[in-house]
Write a protein that holds these residues in place. Structure first.
Motif, PDB file in Angstrom:
ATOM      1  N   MET A 174       0.840  -1.243   0.067  1.00 16.51           N
ATOM      2  CA  MET A 174       0.009  -0.007   0.060  1.00 16.51           C
ATOM      3  C   MET A 174       0.939   1.320  -0.090  1.00 16.51           C
ATOM      4  O   MET A 174       0.361   2.337  -0.400  1.00 16.51           O
ATOM      5  CB  MET A 174      -1.046   0.084   1.512  1.00 16.51           C
ATOM      6  CG  MET A 174      -1.864  -1.115   1.223  1.00 16.51           C
ATOM      7  SD  MET A 174      -2.805  -1.005   2.704  1.00 16.51           S
ATOM      8  CE  MET A 174      -4.456  -1.543   2.286  1.00 16.51           C
ATOM      9  N   GLY A 175       1.928   1.021   0.373  1.00 19.66           N
ATOM     10  CA  GLY A 175       3.000   2.189   0.641  1.00 19.66           C
ATOM     11  C   GLY A 175       2.658   3.306   1.835  1.00 19.66           C
ATOM     12  O   GLY A 175       1.732   2.740   2.790  1.00 19.66           O
ATOM     13  N   ALA A 219       1.833  -4.881  17.126  1.00 14.55           N
ATOM     14  CA  ALA A 219       2.643  -4.757  16.184  1.00 14.55           C
ATOM     15  C   ALA A 219       3.289  -3.320  15.863  1.00 14.55           C
ATOM     16  O   ALA A 219       4.236  -2.826  15.640  1.00 14.55           O
ATOM     17  CB  ALA A 219       2.290  -5.084  14.810  1.00 14.55           C
ATOM     18  N   VAL A 220       2.231  -2.186  16.144  1.00 14.10           N
ATOM     19  CA  VAL A 220       2.408  -0.785  16.148  1.00 14.10           C
ATOM     20  C   VAL A 220       3.449  -0.455  17.203  1.00 14.10           C
ATOM     21  O   VAL A 220       4.411   0.075  17.129  1.00 14.10           O
ATOM     22  CB  VAL A 220       1.269   0.000  16.121  1.00 14.10           C
ATOM     23  CG1 VAL A 220       1.548   1.621  16.408  1.00 14.10           C
ATOM     24  CG2 VAL A 220       0.511  -0.166  15.006  1.00 14.10           C
ATOM     25  N   VAL A 221       3.035  -1.159  18.377  1.00 17.16           N
ATOM     26  CA  VAL A 221       4.118  -0.830  19.827  1.00 17.16           C
ATOM     27  C   VAL A 221       5.529  -1.404  19.288  1.00 17.16           C
ATOM     28  O   VAL A 221       6.498  -0.611  19.879  1.00 17.16           O
ATOM     29  CB  VAL A 221       3.395  -1.261  20.911  1.00 17.16           C
ATOM     30  CG1 VAL A 221       4.330  -1.478  22.187  1.00 17.16           C
ATOM     31  CG2 VAL A 221       2.214  -0.687  21.101  1.00 17.16           C
ATOM     32  N   ASP A 222       5.748  -2.558  18.661  1.00 10.74           N
ATOM     33  CA  ASP A 222       6.845  -3.038  18.523  1.00 10.74           C
ATOM     34  C   ASP A 222       7.481  -2.435  17.281  1.00 10.74           C
ATOM     35  O   ASP A 222       8.584  -2.986  16.948  1.00 10.74           O
ATOM     36  CB  ASP A 222       6.679  -4.821  18.412  1.00 10.74           C
ATOM     37  CG  ASP A 222       6.501  -5.578  19.331  1.00 10.74           C
ATOM     38  OD1 ASP A 222       6.540  -4.833  20.761  1.00 10.74           O
ATOM     39  OD2 ASP A 222       6.055  -6.518  19.285  1.00 10.74           O
ATOM     40  N   GLY A 223       6.925  -1.661  16.550  1.00 10.41           N
ATOM     41  CA  GLY A 223       7.498  -1.256  15.387  1.00 10.41           C
ATOM     42  C   GLY A 223       7.658  -2.232  14.374  1.00 10.41           C
ATOM     43  O   GLY A 223       8.389  -2.039  13.247  1.00 10.41           O
ATOM     44  N   GLY A 224       6.873  -3.228  14.117  1.00 12.64           N
ATOM     45  CA  GLY A 224       7.038  -4.471  13.437  1.00 12.64           C
ATOM     46  C   GLY A 224       6.454  -4.200  12.105  1.00 12.64           C
ATOM     47  O   GLY A 224       6.012  -5.454  11.389  1.00 12.64           O
ATOM     48  N   ILE A 225       5.797  -3.163  11.676  1.00 14.07           N
ATOM     49  CA  ILE A 225       5.051  -3.180  10.339  1.00 14.07           C
ATOM     50  C   ILE A 225       5.810  -2.411   9.357  1.00 14.07           C
ATOM     51  O   ILE A 225       5.486  -2.730   8.182  1.00 14.07           O
ATOM     52  CB  ILE A 225       3.499  -2.619  10.602  1.00 14.07           C
ATOM     53  CG1 ILE A 225       3.583  -0.983  11.221  1.00 14.07           C
ATOM     54  CG2 ILE A 225       2.722  -3.348  11.318  1.00 14.07           C
ATOM     55  CD1 ILE A 225       2.318  -0.615  11.363  1.00 14.07           C
ATOM     56  N   GLY A 226       6.843  -1.905   9.496  1.00 17.94           N
ATOM     57  CA  GLY A 226       7.637  -1.283   8.734  1.00 17.94           C
ATOM     58  C   GLY A 226       7.480  -0.167   7.679  1.00 17.94           C
ATOM     59  O   GLY A 226       7.951   0.050   6.926  1.00 17.94           O
ATOM     60  N   GLN A 227       6.211   0.280   8.266  1.00 13.72           N
ATOM     61  CA  GLN A 227       5.674   1.316   7.373  1.00 13.72           C
ATOM     62  C   GLN A 227       5.376   2.390   7.966  1.00 13.72           C
ATOM     63  O   GLN A 227       4.869   2.378   9.199  1.00 13.72           O
ATOM     64  CB  GLN A 227       4.357   0.893   6.482  1.00 13.72           C
ATOM     65  CG  GLN A 227       4.672   0.089   5.278  1.00 13.72           C
ATOM     66  CD  GLN A 227       5.114   0.472   4.168  1.00 13.72           C
ATOM     67  OE1 GLN A 227       6.516   0.009   4.129  1.00 13.72           O
ATOM     68  NE2 GLN A 227       4.830   1.422   3.563  1.00 13.72           N
ATOM     69  N   SER A 228       5.274   3.775   7.721  1.00 16.51           N
ATOM     70  CA  SER A 228       4.604   4.688   8.445  1.00 16.51           C
ATOM     71  C   SER A 228       3.116   4.739   8.027  1.00 16.51           C
ATOM     72  O   SER A 228       2.643   4.709   6.813  1.00 16.51           O
ATOM     73  CB  SER A 228       5.274   6.136   7.505  1.00 16.51           C
ATOM     74  OG  SER A 228       4.557   7.337   7.764  1.00 16.51           O
ATOM     75  N   LEU A 229       2.397   4.883   9.090  1.00 17.61           N
ATOM     76  CA  LEU A 229       1.231   4.967   9.061  1.00 17.61           C
ATOM     77  C   LEU A 229       0.300   6.250   9.110  1.00 17.61           C
ATOM     78  O   LEU A 229       0.942   7.262  10.012  1.00 17.61           O
ATOM     79  CB  LEU A 229       0.445   3.916  10.350  1.00 17.61           C
ATOM     80  CG  LEU A 229       0.755   2.563  10.292  1.00 17.61           C
ATOM     81  CD1 LEU A 229       0.131   2.067  11.568  1.00 17.61           C
ATOM     82  CD2 LEU A 229       0.173   1.936   8.978  1.00 17.61           C
TER      83      LEU A 229
END
Length: 183
Positions: A63-64, A82-92
């Motif tokens: 999605m980018g 996942a957000v807390v862990d920084g595990g999604i690798g994308q800026s939301l």
């Protein structure tokens, strides 16, 4: 260009099909300026945090940057961890959590993989809007769980919804309004 939204369904047998109504409600309320993706997560009957987190990260990568992430129930538990862990690798653009179980050292409400660390609030990217929605008539996840999240994530916006059940009566109009305010 249409804004990208990833909807992560809950867990348990039939969760994807049941939550399809929520994704459809969100899609309808947001309109043509948004694309809402709602992939079927693997092994919905017994979700695995790492597997689901990796699927979410892959979807978001496609999605980018600047996508909106929405999760329901078990899906919301995976999303926030996942957000807390920084595990999604994308800026939301934002994280929207619906009827989210709060996992803690309790006989029933215990899932160590998604349990929030004590410093969860500090580990969320600065300025990331986080919204939590919970129906007061939720028959699955006790309403008290949203109050636990309010204490754990004081920067989050909490929406306590009267007359709404675990599926938020299949109506995500409030969520859509909040997403549209991000623009």
């Amino acid at each position: 260009m249409a804004r990208q939204v990833l909807f992560v369904h809950g867990g348990g047998e039939g969760a994807y099909d049941e939550d399809a109504k929520l994704a459809a409600s969100l899609r309808g309320a947001l309109g043509a300026d948004y694309v809402v993706r709602s992939p079927r997560m693997p092994n919905e009957e017994e979700p695995d945090y790492e597997v689901w987190k990796n699927v979410i990260a892959g979807e978001l990568a496609a999605m980018g940057s600047g996508a909106v992430l929405v999760g329901h129930s078990i899906g919301a538990s995976v999303v926030i961890r996942a957000v807390v862990d920084g595990g999604i690798g994308q800026s939301l653009a934002g994280a929207f959590l619906l009827a989210t179980p709060f996992w803690y050292d309790h006989e029933f409400w215990r899932w160590d993989e998604v349990k929030l660390p004590p410093n969860a609030a500090e580990r969320i990217a600065s300025g990331l809007p986080v919204f939590l929605y919970h129906g007061r008539q939720d028959e699955v996840v006790p309403f008290s769980h949203v109050e636990m999240y309010a204490r754990a994530l004081p920067q989050a916006t909490i929406r306590r919804l009267d007359g709404r059940n675990h599926q938020l009566n299949d109506d995500l109009a409030e969520v859509a309004r909040d997403i549209m305010l991000l623009r």
